[in-house]
Design a protein around this motif. Structure first.
Motif, short mmCIF file in Angstrom:
data_model
loop_
_atom_site.label_atom_id
_atom_site.label_comp_id
_atom_site.label_asym_id
_atom_site.label_seq_id
_atom_site.Cartn_x
_atom_site.Cartn_y
_atom_site.Cartn_z
N VAL A 1 0.83 1.97 -3.94
CA VAL A 1 0.85 2.14 -2.48
C VAL A 1 2.19 1.65 -1.91
O VAL A 1 2.82 2.33 -1.10
CB VAL A 1 -0.33 1.38 -1.82
CG1 VAL A 1 -0.16 1.30 -0.30
CG2 VAL A 1 -1.65 2.09 -2.13
N GLN B 1 5.09 1.23 -3.47
CA GLN B 1 6.23 2.02 -3.95
C GLN B 1 6.24 3.43 -3.34
O GLN B 1 7.25 3.86 -2.80
CB GLN B 1 6.21 2.10 -5.48
CG GLN B 1 7.32 2.95 -6.10
CD GLN B 1 8.72 2.41 -5.80
OE1 GLN B 1 8.95 1.20 -5.75
NE2 GLN B 1 9.67 3.31 -5.55
N PHE B 2 5.10 4.11 -3.44
CA PHE B 2 5.12 5.54 -3.08
C PHE B 2 4.73 5.83 -1.63
O PHE B 2 5.19 6.80 -1.07
CB PHE B 2 4.23 6.33 -4.05
CG PHE B 2 4.80 6.33 -5.44
CD1 PHE B 2 5.94 7.06 -5.74
CD2 PHE B 2 4.24 5.55 -6.43
CE1 PHE B 2 6.49 7.02 -7.02
CE2 PHE B 2 4.78 5.51 -7.70
CZ PHE B 2 5.92 6.24 -8.01
N VAL B 3 3.88 5.00 -1.05
CA VAL B 3 3.51 5.26 0.36
C VAL B 3 4.51 4.59 1.29
O VAL B 3 5.08 5.24 2.16
CB VAL B 3 2.06 4.76 0.65
CG1 VAL B 3 1.71 5.02 2.12
CG2 VAL B 3 1.06 5.46 -0.25
N GLU C 1 8.78 4.93 -0.47
CA GLU C 1 9.29 6.30 -0.60
C GLU C 1 8.74 7.22 0.50
O GLU C 1 9.47 8.05 1.04
CB GLU C 1 8.96 6.85 -1.99
CG GLU C 1 9.81 6.14 -3.03
CD GLU C 1 9.68 6.73 -4.43
OE1 GLU C 1 9.27 7.88 -4.55
OE2 GLU C 1 9.98 5.99 -5.38
N GLY C 2 7.45 7.08 0.82
CA GLY C 2 6.83 7.96 1.82
C GLY C 2 7.27 7.65 3.23
O GLY C 2 7.63 8.54 4.00
N MET C 3 7.24 6.37 3.59
CA MET C 3 7.54 6.00 4.98
C MET C 3 8.95 5.45 5.16
O MET C 3 9.32 5.06 6.27
CB MET C 3 6.55 4.93 5.46
CG MET C 3 5.11 5.39 5.53
SD MET C 3 4.10 4.01 6.11
CE MET C 3 2.54 4.83 6.35
N ASP C 4 9.72 5.42 4.08
CA ASP C 4 11.12 4.93 4.13
C ASP C 4 11.23 3.52 4.69
O ASP C 4 12.14 3.22 5.48
CB ASP C 4 11.99 5.88 4.98
CG ASP C 4 12.23 7.18 4.27
OD1 ASP C 4 12.31 7.15 3.03
OD2 ASP C 4 12.29 8.22 4.94
N PHE D 1 0.10 1.31 8.67
CA PHE D 1 0.19 2.77 8.79
C PHE D 1 0.38 3.17 10.26
O PHE D 1 1.17 4.04 10.58
CB PHE D 1 -1.07 3.44 8.23
CG PHE D 1 -1.30 3.11 6.78
CD1 PHE D 1 -0.60 3.77 5.79
CD2 PHE D 1 -2.18 2.12 6.41
CE1 PHE D 1 -0.79 3.46 4.46
CE2 PHE D 1 -2.38 1.80 5.08
CZ PHE D 1 -1.68 2.47 4.09
N GLN E 1 3.81 3.23 11.86
CA GLN E 1 4.75 4.29 11.45
C GLN E 1 4.34 5.65 12.00
O GLN E 1 4.96 6.66 11.70
CB GLN E 1 4.81 4.38 9.91
CG GLN E 1 5.08 3.08 9.20
CD GLN E 1 6.37 2.44 9.63
OE1 GLN E 1 7.37 3.12 9.82
NE2 GLN E 1 6.37 1.13 9.80
#
Lengths: 173, 506
Positions: free
Chosen positions: A149, A151-153, A156-159, B55, B58
């Motif tokens: 979560v 690393q990728f969310v 990478e996903g939300m910068d 979340f 964002q």
């Protein structure tokens, strides 16, 4: 009615908190003296009111301390969770557990600052679940999910740029 | 006529937005999260909000609002499942429901009790919305007459009311509210730009971050207590039969007047800062007992004992949204946390929320209505499986919640300062919680200080200090503030003089 030890502890905490509030107000007032008057209207109003209310509260506490002893509150401050767990009496004999839990919270905070979110958070989950004698699968699975979560969310996903870990800052990277 | 058309148009617009893409899926995420967390004893809507904050920060503002409000809408609805089936209220707000719901379940009427609670929630939100729409023209007219002096006084009134009504000591509430105001003053002064109380810390120049403080104050104590209690429920009770769903609906329809009365109580308690959902719940329960021909049947499985508290709690929610968005005065814990997130995302509480942004306000209220209906349907279909969630061990939940909290706290400024503030606020929050110093006024002071100071600055700039006695609304608000300050002392004096008190004292 709570036992004398609980009452003593709750009264001591009360006095410490009031003293803390008064000290903070006095500190704020002393810092206000260096500022231009236009920036200090609201701070003066709040700080002086704080000192006055603290004095009134202390006077009431001295006159009738039993009024504030460990009784259930009238308001709904803790409506979201079990209300039964509120009060100093609810913590009696649990000092060690509370210390351990706060140690865990502080260790997690410290570890994040040292090695960063990506490493510290999964490691914490792994260690905590194992420490509580739950299964290896749950511990490793939970840690892996959080790693993925972050690393990728988040990264990478939300910068999202998490702050640089201190170890990396100290030793370069 | 124009006014009615404007309000109707805003309501239709706001309601319609709930069903647009991607607003509806976002609301569903919030609803599912809220349902799950509401079911797990010891957790609550606050924890669900915390898990979703990273979340939400964002997201597009509207999506974030509906997701968080989806959580807010349903946590106290699904908490009735463990309260009725297992006699274990998931939140304190379900305590009254369990008093009569559990005895009903024990005699095989679990379905009736649960269905009555769902319908009561739905009807409660409907009635609350109707009351809101009814009073909206008056509210709008009032707010349109407000200028910066009135808004400043209104903010002060909200803070004083919340302070004197939450907890057992008004002075403690006021001190906590004052502390919140003081923390809000750290950073640059509005109007002049001078840096105040920041010391040598560059981090504090922008002021204290709200999210780490709120997470620390509210969430850390809950998680630590959850870990210490390690809540588990004996799984032997899980096979309770659920039937009689239609009867629950008939019960609600038959007790429609009780539903209306409890809805009014819910809306009023929602509107008054400091009175939480638990107050609405118990006041509604008291109304049900007082108005029943057979008050002895309460606590033994009277369905009115389920309908009344569920209606009160459900109608409390739309009631609490209005002062939060219109005046920046949160009505309860959950709204205080939500307001912090809303403000960070970009919502500016104020009269615009009842004027140009009225459709957004109605979207928020609609989320509560739709959320209740959707959650009721989901709960009816899935309750046999949902109840299994009640048996998740705290040991497994704590590290995940803790990790999510600390990650969420870092999102405030993406700095390690956030973690330090979070840890300090968490420690203080635990002390405050168990020493019974109310935390809601502190958070309210923190939020409202940032709203109030610019108002005071422009007021003094324009009117010097004459506004204190030349503006009638300000004078009325000052009288209200004095009354709010005097109320706890008057109550204590009156209780001392009451016959019961004399007997107890002798």
């Amino acid at each position: 009615m709570a036992d004398p030890e609980t009452i003593r502890v709750s009264r001591t905490i009360d006095w410490i908190l009031v003293a803390l509030f008064v000290a903070t107000s006095v500190l704020f007032i002393s810092l206000l003296l260096d500022l231009p008057p236009r920036a200090t209207i609201f701070p003066w109003f709040v700080s002086v009111t704080m000192v006055l209310v603290a004095l009134v509260y202390s006077a009431g506490n001295l006159r009738n301390p039993a009024r504030w002893d460990d009784k259930p509150a009238e308001g709904g401050d803790d409506e979201e969770t079990a209300a039964a767990a509120i009060g100093i009496a609810a913590l009696k004999g649990r000092g060690r557990e509370i210390f351990r839990m706060f140690a865990a919270v502080y260790i997690l905070g410290g570890a994040i600052m040292l090695v960063g979110h990506l490493v510290a958070v999964p490691l914490f989950i792994l260690a905590y679940v194992l420490y509580r004698r739950e299964s290896w699968v749950l511990a490793a699975g939970g840690a892996a999910v959080f790693f993925l979560v972050i690393q990728f969310v988040f990264i990478e996903g939300m910068d999202i740029v998490f702050p640089e870990p201190m170890l990396l800052r100290w030793f370069g990277g | 006529m124009d006014e009615i058309l404007f309000i109707a148009g805003a309501f239709v617009n706001g309601f319609y937005k709930v069903f647009t893409w991607p607003v509806f899926p976002m609301m569903m995420i919030g609803i599912v999260a809220g349902m799950i967390v509401g079911l797990i004893p010891g957790l609550g809507g606050l924890i669900a909000h915390i898990l979703l904050i990273p979340f939400a920060l964002q997201m597009d503002p509207l999506n974030a609002y509906v997701m968080l409000l989806g959580v807010y809408a349903v946590t106290t609805q699904t908490d009735s499942i463990p309260a009725v089936l297992l006699g274990v209220p998931g939140t304190a707000a379900a305590l009254a429901t369990s008093l009569d719901g559990y005895p009903m379940a024990k005699r095989g009427e679990a379905g009736r009790a649960l269905c009555a609670s769902y319908y009561a929630s739905i009807l409660g939100t409907f009635v609350a919305t109707a009351i809101f729409i009814l009073f909206l023209p008056g509210l709008r007219a009032l707010v349109n007459n407000f200028s910066s002096p009135e808004f400043f006084m209104l903010v002060m009134l909200g803070l004083v009311m919340a302070s004197s009504l939450s907890g057992k000591s008004a002075a403690r509430g006021l001190l906590m509210g004052g502390l919140g105001l003081m923390i809000s003053m750290i950073g640059q002064a509005p109007g002049t730009g001078d840096t105040r109380f920041a010391g040598p810390f560059l981090y504090l120049w922008e002021g204290m971050p709200l999210i780490p403080i709120v997470l620390g104050l509210f969430a850390v104590p809950e998680v630590v207590d959850l870990a210490i209690r390690n809540t588990t429920i004996a799984s032997s009770q899980v096979g309770r039969k659920v039937s009689g769903l239609w009867v629950g609906f008939v019960d609600c329809a038959r007790n429609w007047w009780l539903v209306v009365k409890c809805s009014v109580v819910g809306v009023v308690t929602g509107f008054i800062p400091g009175l939480g959902g638990a107050v609405a719940e118990w006041m509604s329960y008291a109304i049900a007992v007082a108005s029943d021909k057979n008050p002895d049947s309460f606590g033994k499985g009277n369905v009115r004992g389920v309908i009344a508290p569920e209606t009160g709690t459900a109608s409390h929610k739309p009631g609490a949204i209005i002062p939060t968005v219109a005046f920046g005065i949160p009505g309860n814990n959950a709204m205080a946390v939500l307001l912090v997130v809303f403000v960070i995302i970009g919502l500016r509480p104020g009269p615009e929320m009842l004027d140009t942004q009225l459709d957004l306000t109605f979207t928020m209220v609609s989320v509560v209505i739709v959320g209740n209906i959707v959650a009721a349907l989901l709960a009816l279909v899935l309750q046999r499986w949902l109840v299994m969630l009640c048996f998740i061990r705290a040991n497994l939940l704590v590290p995940f919640i803790l990790a999510a909290m600390i990650v969420g706290a870092t999102f405030a400024r993406l700095s390690f300062g956030d973690i330090m503030v979070f840890l300090a606020a968490g420690t203080l929050g635990y002390v405050f919680k168990h020493a019974d110093w109310p935390r809601v006024p502190l958070v309210m002071g923190l939020i409202m200080g940032r709203i109030a100071e610019p108002y005071l600055f422009s007021t003094v700039d324009r009117y010097n200090y004459e506004w204190l006695y030349t503006r009638p609304i300000v004078v009325v608000l000052i009288i209200f503030i004095c009354m709010a300050l005097a109320a706890p002392y008057y109550r204590r004096w009156r209780n001392k003089g009451a016959p019961g008190a004399r007997i107890r004292g002798s």
